[in-house]
Design an enzyme around this catalytic site. Structure first.
Site: not given
Length: 470
Positions: A81, A84-85, A154, A161
């Site tokens: 994940h 993905e960012h 990030e 999130e």
């Protein structure tokens, strides 16, 4: 009685790798057999390209990768994940701002998501922009500039999130359900990963994950809409021809087997307005002969919300019971398939004082299907299921998603006509046999959050997974 579906008439139910569908299909759906075929090609590197050409002005193209949180370790859980960012942060030839401007100037949509077994990147574009979309997808997937400082920045984004996801109780419940049902295995890990892993994530962790899992044989390029298969294959060869055929770091990719454990995870918060409960049994894999009968059972149980204008006037017996007895606020039946297992269950919200009544109604209706499901219920569910399948195929993005996922799971694309035929071939006996195999006197997994002081204990629920019949 765990009777397998083995009659000759339903033999085709098990042949998921075969391109020959069973000959049964609803009369008014015969036109599905004349739909454009899905073309599939395999490059020398092992990378597969699949597409369905449908007239129009737009197309959806994407890359489906056979990797996700299941393939992570406890130490790097969350890296898929995180990657993905980072994929959208720019490459040596285009900055993040330039990437976003290119997409907007084309009027396109670029997105991605990570699941437990798959990672997906896709773009919706005009038909003339398919070559550009493929070039962009290949650039961000193979040349992402994973800057250590960007990684640090990030982390805060992903942690925020995580906070937002945790506010969605259904998401938390299903994560907890996987954690307890598949404890100690890769399927029990969350997609975002634990907070500690996110804070400790480094550029080297991400690069090591790419070198291990991003190999040609794990990639599927899918397209739907105004795409030409030969052009898509040539573009794939051009832009993805340099993908390695084996892990760069020499690591072996091992998928630990999923082991279902009957258990529960309960978190009591008396200050919450309602209880959130998920009850599940081990389900079927994508290629199991029981996959389609379980889809029918999912439709028989259905979903319901007390704010719905239909009230108790709904076909689902479980919905009727909840509405008449006022024992639940809402419920949704889920049926999640994985490579070697699945998770079938019901997610319910209910008042704190009606949890025992809710659980009685829920277990009764699930066990009832083992014995008393009617031909009328099965026929209605089959029609609803076929309608849902057709609705999902009503746009190019849905078709492209279907192609990419099926090529990864089945090795081919099962046409809508074949899916309708397989659904039509299911009988009431098949439904009862499937329910007996997965629900009758079987251990369950359960997760719950909220004011659950009246939720019955595990053995109380376990006892109601079967009927005493003399």
């Amino acid at each position: 009685m765990n009777r397998l579906i083995s009659r000759t008439s339903n033999k085709a139910l098990r042949q998921f790798s075969s391109a020959t569908p069973p000959p049964v299909v609803t009369a008014n759906l015969q036109h599905l057999f004349s739909a454009p075929p899905t073309e599939l090609s395999t490059l020398d590197s092992g990378m597969r390209v699949a597409s369905q050409t449908i007239p129009g002005e737009t197309a959806t193209v994407g890359v489906w990768i056979d990797t996700g949180s299941r393939y992570e370790t406890a130490a790097n859980n969350g890296v898929a994940h995180f990657l993905e960012h980072m994929t959208f942060k720019g490459t040596p030839t285009r900055s993040q701002q330039k990437l976003e401007e290119e997409i907007e100037n084309m009027g396109a949509h670029l997105n991605a998501y990570t699941s437990r077994e798959q990672t997906v990147y896709y773009a919706r574009v005009f038909k003339d922009d398919v070559p550009k979309a493929m070039e962009i997808l290949s650039d961000i997937l193979q040349n992402s500039h994973i800057d250590p400082q960007a990684v640090e920045r990030e982390k805060d984004v992903i942690l925020r999130e995580m906070l937002e996801v945790n506010k969605i109780y259904e998401e938390r419940i299903l994560d907890h359900l996987h954690e307890t049902a598949f404890m100690g295995t890769g399927l029990g890990q969350t997609i975002l990963g634990p907070e500690e892993n996110i804070r400790n994530m480094t550029r080297n962790d991400i690069i090591d994950y790419i070198d291990t899992h991003y190999t040609a044989n794990r990639f599927v390029v899918a397209g739907a809409g105004a795409v030409d298969h030969k052009q898509l294959t040539d573009l794939t060869h051009k832009h993805f021809g340099g993908l390695p055929t084996a892990p760069k770091n020499g690591k072996l990719i091992n998928m630990d087997p999923a082991v279902f454990t009957g258990s529960d995870k309960l978190i009591r918060f008396d200050s919450m307005k309602e209880a959130h409960v998920a009850l599940a049994y081990e389900g079927a894999s994508w290629t199991s002969e029981f996959a389609f009968p379980l889809m029918v059972i999912q439709t028989i149980l259905g979903s319901w919300d007390r704010s719905s204008p239909s009230g108790a006037n709904i076909a689902s017996r479980l919905s009727q019971d909840f509405a008449i007895k006022d024992s639940a606020h809402s419920f949704t039946t889920f049926n999640t398939c994985y490579k070697d297992t699945g998770l079938f269950g019901v997610y319910v919200t209910a008042d704190e004082r009606s949890l025992e009544e809710m659980m009685y109604r829920l277990t009764y209706n699930m066990t009832r299907i083992c014995h008393e499901v009617t031909d009328e219920e099965v026929m209605r569910a089959k029609n609803q299921l076929k309608a849902n399948v057709l609705i999902q195929m009503d746009n190019f993005s849905g078709i492209c998603e279907d192609i990419g996922r099926q090529v990864l799971t089945y090795g081919r694309r099962m046409s809508t006509a074949e899916m309708a035929a397989r659904i039509d071939a299911i009988t009431s006996d098949d439904v009862r046999a499937t329910a007996n195999k997965f629900f009758n006197d079987e251990d369950h997994a359960l997760s719950a959050i909220g004011p659950i002081y009246e939720l019955p204990p595990y053995l109380w629920i376990r006892r109601r997974s079967y009927w005493n019949r003399y």
